[in-house]
Design an enzyme around this catalytic site. Structure first.
Site, PDB file in Angstrom:
ATOM      1  CB  VAL A 199       3.244 -75.585  26.878  1.00 19.56           C
ATOM      2  CG1 VAL A 199       1.728 -76.249  27.060  1.00 19.56           C
ATOM      3  CG2 VAL A 199       4.258 -75.904  27.714  1.00 19.56           C
ATOM      4  CE1 TYR A 224       7.919 -84.234  30.967  1.00 14.91           C
ATOM      5  CE2 TYR A 224       7.414 -82.907  32.816  1.00 14.91           C
ATOM      6  CZ  TYR A 224       7.169 -83.309  31.552  1.00 14.91           C
ATOM      7  OH  TYR A 224       5.864 -82.977  30.950  1.00 14.91           O
ATOM      8  CB  SER A 269       4.944 -81.784  25.205  1.00 16.22           C
ATOM      9  OG  SER A 269       4.678 -81.429  26.680  1.00 16.22           O
ATOM     10  CE  LYS A 322       5.076 -84.406  27.844  1.00 18.07           C
ATOM     11  NZ  LYS A 322       3.791 -83.964  27.903  1.00 18.07           N
ATOM     12  CE1 TYR A 365       0.294 -82.992  25.658  1.00 15.66           C
ATOM     13  CE2 TYR A 365      -0.103 -81.102  24.762  1.00 15.66           C
ATOM     14  CZ  TYR A 365       0.945 -81.989  25.112  1.00 15.66           C
ATOM     15  OH  TYR A 365       2.039 -81.355  25.077  1.00 15.66           O
TER      16      TYR A 365
HETATM   17  N1  GLN Z   1       7.105 -78.763  30.806  1.00 12.58           N
HETATM   18  C1  GLN Z   1       5.519 -78.719  30.692  1.00 12.58           C
HETATM   19  C2  GLN Z   1       4.850 -79.252  31.937  1.00 12.58           C
HETATM   20  O1  GLN Z   1       5.281 -80.287  32.145  1.00 12.58           O
HETATM   21  C3  GLN Z   1       5.436 -79.259  29.471  1.00 12.58           C
HETATM   22  C4  GLN Z   1       3.893 -79.502  28.820  1.00 12.58           C
HETATM   23  C5  GLN Z   1       3.537 -79.416  27.478  1.00 12.58           C
HETATM   24  O2  GLN Z   1       4.432 -78.973  26.506  1.00 12.58           O
HETATM   25  N2  GLN Z   1       2.283 -79.592  27.081  1.00 12.58           N
HETATM   26  O3  GLN Z   1       3.683 -79.046  32.402  1.00 12.58           O
END
Ligand code: GLN
Length: 322
Positions: free
Chosen positions: A276, A206, A80, A83, A258
């Site tokens: 993650v 994505y 993420s 992003k 988050y």
């Molecule tokens: N690729 C992961 C997902 O879409 C990314 C989530 C994350 O890093 N929090 O679930």
């Protein structure tokens, strides 16, 4: 507190002269009792195999000085954190028109939650939850067509001033194979007319951006444009305007972790973005960018030791924005 101008290796805090490298050594020592806490992401096998004992931290200052500790050249899945790059590119092209499709409020919900999206008519709260990043990816597919991923990757390489950054196809394919929750988010947004392109094409983009691998050295280097009003302080390339950089930093502070964003701001006091894969990047506006890596995650999916390491860094140096 001030960075010691003649030499970016040193910081003066509370009348004391600190060497950044010494601070990193202290942090590595002080977090060591926490190894064993947290849990490595296991929703795909490629991430589950990460070594929970790994730790790295890199600080890159706006003059290019870099201080690192641990496995700081080891590449890992940025997930993420990507992003931030996607949103930077989309904001550059769409400017405020983007706010109609993705908001700027913390969600208070887990990163992959569907609930809010239903009652808020398919408009994600912010670009750093999955739904928001999927809308951003959709906007980039609309703009760049089949070349969206290569433009995202080029932007990452340019911001890191490094061509040796790539997508890990094993991770991307595995994400696609386990796509169902993200597919549900994308499909729900499509039903609300907030996704213009084919769901599968958007998800491919994505998942591929999430599967870029980078080291903490590379990550901290690449975020310098956010520590310097949108312009890389070393190459002098301008990626976005100062106002856009301010907004991205604000969103990282309020939404970058988050449903633990408030806690991260409370502990660390810097704009930050987690993934993650176990990475976190943080920005000290005007001064430096910091990246940490430790794959064991807390309940909200953020690196447990990484968060602690950043908390120790701002406590020891006084380099928080507050
Ligand atoms: N690729 C992961 C997902 O879409 C990314 C989530 C994350 O890093 N929090 O679930």
């Amino acid at each position: 507190m001030a960075l010691y101008k003649e030499n970016y290796s040193k910081i003066i805090t509370q009348g004391e002269l600190l060497e950044i490298q010494t601070v990193l050594q202290e942090i590595q020592h002080e977090i060591s009792p926490l190894f064993g806490q947290g849990k490595v992401a296991d929703y795909i096998p490629a991430l589950a195999s990460a070594n929970p004992q790994d730790f790295a931290m890199s600080v890159t200052c706006n003059d290019g000085t870099c201080h690192s500790i641990g496995v700081h050249t080891q590449k890992f899945s940025i997930q993420s954190i990507s992003k931030v790059y996607g949103y930077t590119l989309a904001l550059k092209h769409y400017k405020s028109a983007l706010y109609k499709r993705v908001g700027r409020e913390p969600s208070g919900d887990p990163f992959n939650s569907l609930v809010q999206l239903e009652y808020e008519a398919g408009i994600p709260r912010n670009p750093f939850i999955n739904a928001g990043a999927i809308v951003v990816a959709d906007s980039l597919v609309s703009h760049y067509k089949a070349k969206a991923l290569s433009h995202i990757l080029s932007f990452i390489q340019e911001s890191a001033d490094n061509d040796n950054i790539f997508v890990d196809r094993t991770v991307a394919d595995s994400e696609m194979e386990h796509r169902f929750r993200n597919m549900a988010l994308a499909s729900l947004m499509k039903s609300f007319d907030n996704l213009d392109n084919d769901v599968t094409e958007v998800l491919e983009t994505y998942f591929s951006q999430c599967s870029v691998t980078m080291s903490t050295d590379e990550l901290s280097r690449s975020m310098l444009y956010l520590a310097n009003n949108g312009t890389d302080p070393i190459t002098k390339k301008t990626f976005i305007t100062p106002a856009q950089a301010k907004r991205i930093n604000a969103l990282m502070l309020t939404c970058g972790h988050y449903d633990a964003s408030g806690d991260f701001a409370f502990r660390v006091g810097l704009p930050g973005k987690s993934g993650v894969g176990g990475g976190i990047v943080a920005v000290v506006p005007g001064k430096m960018s910091i990246a940490v890596y430790s794959p064991a995650l807390n309940e909200q999916g953020n690196s447990l030791l990484g968060t602690k390491a950043l908390e120790l860094f701002t406590t020891k140096t006084g380099l928080s924005i507050f």
